[in-house]
Design an enzyme around this catalytic site. Structure first.
Site, PDB file in Angstrom:
ATOM      1  N   TYR A 145      -7.025 -19.809  -7.663  1.00 41.00           N
ATOM      2  CA  TYR A 145      -7.738 -19.158  -6.557  1.00 41.00           C
ATOM      3  C   TYR A 145      -7.961 -20.146  -5.414  1.00 41.00           C
ATOM      4  CZ  TYR A 145     -11.724 -17.078  -4.052  1.00 41.00           C
ATOM      5  OH  TYR A 145     -12.579 -16.592  -3.090  1.00 41.00           O
ATOM      6  N   ARG A 272     -29.476 -30.046 -22.420  1.00 42.01           N
ATOM      7  CA  ARG A 272     -28.059 -30.225 -22.729  1.00 42.01           C
ATOM      8  C   ARG A 272     -27.426 -31.006 -21.586  1.00 42.01           C
ATOM      9  NH1 ARG A 272     -24.984 -24.481 -22.431  1.00 42.01           N
ATOM     10  NH2 ARG A 272     -23.217 -25.888 -22.532  1.00 42.01           N
TER      11      ARG A 272
END
Length: 311
Positions: A145, A272
């Site tokens: 894209y 995380r």
């Protein structure tokens, strides 16, 4: 002066906000769209005004594009396959976003169209090395894209050197607003947070929420397109960033949406490792070349989104 504007992909999200602005200023609009995701009810209402025509075709078919281009003075090229789908099916992405775009630009040059406004993307920059991101900075498109959007800009430059065509490639940052699909790649976090908040649940943020985006309201994006249609040809043939110049962190976004929805919750942070990327546009060229600057701040825009029936 009114004109006939061809809008490819005009039945989509940005088209829903652009076409009314074109009609308000007296233009006639021809929409070229394959209607795979378009809202037929909205299009029918526009067609009923007598000033909008729908050509239900695909930009991959060069003959159909040439026929739709006949009699048009200016072109807005929005039609594209989204960034997430481009990685799932690179062949289709190149076919539509490169071959289809080439069909549009070639037809515009052949028919003597004087102005093309192309929906490019800030994704051509990749992960920025510095902020704000300027049009003349390094480009690192990372997906089919993004590569196609960069290629589209180069194709426009090619055709403008061989015809009377002038162009602007508007590099949209994180476009949001009423009517956006929940799966929109760069702003799906908005829809995810809103859905949780409406269910009385807190938004969950990965890491510390330091990753950021430059959110620009679709109404301002449509304004930029209209202004690019009219801008001085002597200033054309360049890419132009369309953003706010403000990098809004995911944590700040969550708190803005909590206030907009009106619930008493606090964001939850999920520890995380997160690649912290930041985005913010240098919009000085937009002001200089188009006379454009954003008018809708994040808080107002997010309230508009939350209050809309489609949000």
């Amino acid at each position: 002066m009114s004109s006939t504007v061809l809008v490819t992909g005009g039945a989509g999200f940005i088209g829903a906000h652009l076409v009314p602005q074109l009609l308000d200023r007296g233009d006639r609009v021809r929409i070229l769209d394959n209607m795979s995701r378009g809202d037929r009810g909205r299009i029918a209402a526009w067609v009923a005004t007598g000033r909008v025509e729908l050509v239900e075709q695909d930009i991959r078919y060069g003959g159909a594009v040439h026929q739709a281009m006949t009699g048009c003075d200016r072109v807005v090229h929005l039609a594209a396959v989204s960034i997430n789908k481009s990685e799932a099916d690179p062949y289709e992405s190149i076919d539509i976003n490169v071959v289809g775009s080439n069909n549009v630009f070639k037809a515009a040059a052949d028919h003597g169209v004087r102005r093309v406004v192309f929906a490019s993307s800030a994704s051509v920059y990749g992960d920025p090395e510095t902020l704000p991101m300027a049009e003349d900075g390094p480009l690192h498109p990372l997906t089919p894209y993004c590569i196609a959007k960069h290629t589209g800009e180069q194709l426009l430059d090619y055709y403008s050197r061989r015809s009377e065509l002038s162009w602007f490639a508007l590099r949209f940052f994180n476009v949001y607003g009423p009517g956006q699909k929940p799966t929109a790649y760069y702003t799906s976090v908005i829809n995810h947070f809103v859905q949780r908040l409406r269910a009385g649940e807190p938004p969950v943020i990965d890491g510390e929420g330091a990753q950021s985006m430059d959110f620009v309201h679709v109404h301002d994006v449509a304004r930029a397109i209209v202004m690019a249609l009219d801008a001085d040809a002597a200033r054309a043939d360049v890419p132009v960033n369309i953003g706010t110049g403000i990098d809004t962190s995911v944590a700040e976004l969550a708190r803005t949406l909590i206030a907009a929805v009106g619930v008493d919750v606090e964001p939850q942070f999920r520890p995380r490792d997160v690649l912290v990327s930041r985005r913010a546009a240098d919009i000085s060229r937009a002001l200089d070349v188009l006379g454009w600057k954003p008018t809708i701040d994040l808080r107002t825009g997010m309230q508009d989104l939350v209050d809309s029936e489609i949000a």
